[in-house]
Scaffold this active site. Structure first.
Site, PDB file in Angstrom:
ATOM      1  N   CYS A 103      -2.142  -7.734   0.782  1.00 39.71           N
ATOM      2  CA  CYS A 103      -2.919  -7.894  -0.451  1.00 39.71           C
ATOM      3  C   CYS A 103      -2.234  -8.876  -1.392  1.00 39.71           C
ATOM      4  O   CYS A 103      -1.220  -8.542  -2.031  1.00 39.71           O
ATOM      5  CB  CYS A 103      -3.103  -6.536  -1.146  1.00 39.71           C
ATOM      6  SG  CYS A 103      -4.026  -6.644  -2.692  1.00 39.71           S
ATOM      7  N   CYS A 151      -2.316  -7.799  -5.093  1.00 36.07           N
ATOM      8  CA  CYS A 151      -1.375  -6.722  -5.401  1.00 36.07           C
ATOM      9  C   CYS A 151       0.053  -7.225  -5.485  1.00 36.07           C
ATOM     10  O   CYS A 151       0.816  -6.823  -6.371  1.00 36.07           O
ATOM     11  CB  CYS A 151      -1.452  -5.632  -4.330  1.00 36.07           C
ATOM     12  SG  CYS A 151      -3.114  -5.041  -3.947  1.00 36.07           S
ATOM     13  N   ASP A 152       0.448  -8.082  -4.559  1.00 34.59           N
ATOM     14  CA  ASP A 152       1.873  -8.385  -4.375  1.00 34.59           C
ATOM     15  C   ASP A 152       2.277  -9.829  -4.636  1.00 34.59           C
ATOM     16  O   ASP A 152       3.469 -10.155  -4.583  1.00 34.59           O
ATOM     17  CB  ASP A 152       2.288  -8.025  -2.944  1.00 34.59           C
ATOM     18  CG  ASP A 152       2.096  -6.540  -2.661  1.00 34.59           C
ATOM     19  OD1 ASP A 152       2.202  -5.743  -3.605  1.00 34.59           O
ATOM     20  OD2 ASP A 152       1.836  -6.188  -1.491  1.00 34.59           O
TER      21      ASP A 152
END
Length: 314
Positions: A132, A135-136
């Site tokens: 992701c 997300c990261d």
């Protein structure tokens, strides 16, 4: 006989359980083999509201579970093997538990990221391997990143990651991409993206619990090479966890549950879907949690109307 059963314990399922429990509906929540969903495979979560210093993914899921239990939600561990949604009462076969009966059902089984299945991949999730970018990506500011994949998702993630990384390299096992022309053009026109096409990933290389490279096989020459990198984003698609439904609920071509626009209602009254199992666009913890809230409120409303109807019939 249960008022409501929730299948799945990611952000969507746990949020639904919190709302249902606070409404005194005593929800039964079925945990699969990986309670907490994909966030349990994540290290630090920095984009969930309310945690300015971030929070570890497993800790966030455990806190949500405790909150649901505090208000009266009941949890059982098991795997739903079969469902019968043909009658007014829904029946679920759960391994280790047997048959469960419920008046309503919330499906929040999520979607699993497709993985490469190569050595070093699974053990380095959260240590340099991610599925992701949203997300990261922030954690790789100024770092070198590899994106594996050749579809629209891979092109989108690669473009997004150039906001943070010093270098983004797309690795794809074929010489041609599967992405749409417009997405290919965006990636090819991005000066911060480099390419390693016709290369098959064969191993994630790590040292001292962090990713340092990706070993690839050059299909044309047969040579192997280690591409140095600080992070590897696997972007080869997701698979919604809907096989246990055996076609009883309407899904799209990819297998995601179809819900009525603006709701979590499926084509079967009394069955609701929330989280990634019905969302192939955003796939974020916060949007999943929001849809879990929607499912709980709509389920509560459904049960109230069903109760009024039963009393009027009597």
């Amino acid at each position: 006989m249960r008022q409501v059963v929730v299948v799945g314990t990611g952000p969507a399922g746990l949020t639904a359980a919190i709302y249902l429990a606070r409404a005194n509906l005593s929800p039964l929540v079925i945990e699969g083999n990986e309670p907490g969903g994909q966030l349990t495979l994540t290290t630090e979560v920095e984009n969930f509201p309310g945690f300015p210093d971030g929070i570890m993914g497993p800790e966030l899921m455990e806190n949500m579970r405790k909150q649901a239990e505090k208000f009266g939600a009941e949890f059982v561990r098991g795997w739903v093997q079969k469902v019968d949604l043909s009658g007014d009462v829904f029946r679920l076969q759960v391994d280790g538990t047997g048959e469960l009966q419920t008046k309503s059902l919330i499906i929040s089984t999520g979607a699993s990221a497709r993985m490469l299945g190569i050595p070093g991949e699974t053990e380095n999730i959260g240590r340099g391997v991610s599925t992701c970018a949203t997300c990261d990506g922030f954690f790789f500011r100024g770092k070198r990143i590899i994106v594996v994949g050749g579809g629209d998702s891979a092109m989108e993630e690669a473009n997004f990651l150039t906001k943070f990384a010093s270098e983004v390299r797309i690795v794809h096992r074929r010489s041609e991409l599967r992405a749409s022309k417009i997405m290919q053009d965006r990636a090819r026109n991005n000066p911060n993206i480099t390419w390693s096409l016709d290369c098959t990933p064969i191993e994630v290389i790590s040292q001292c619990s962090r990713v340092t490279g990706l070993k690839v096989h050059h299909n044309e020459t047969g040579l192997e090479e280690i591409l140095e990198t600080d992070g590897i984003f696997v972007a080869i698609g997701h698979k919604p966890n809907t096989s246990f439904l055996d076609g009883q609920i309407e899904t799209d071509d990819l297998g995601y549950i179809v819900v009525k626009p603006g709701t979590t209602e499926t084509n079967i009254p009394g069955v609701f879907a929330c989280g990634d199992v019905q969302d192939h666009k955003f796939r974020q913890a916060i949007t999943a949690a929001g849809s879990g809230c929607m499912a709980a409120l709509e389920c509560e409303h459904y049960l109230e109307n069903s109760s009024l109807h039963d009393r009027s019939v009597v």
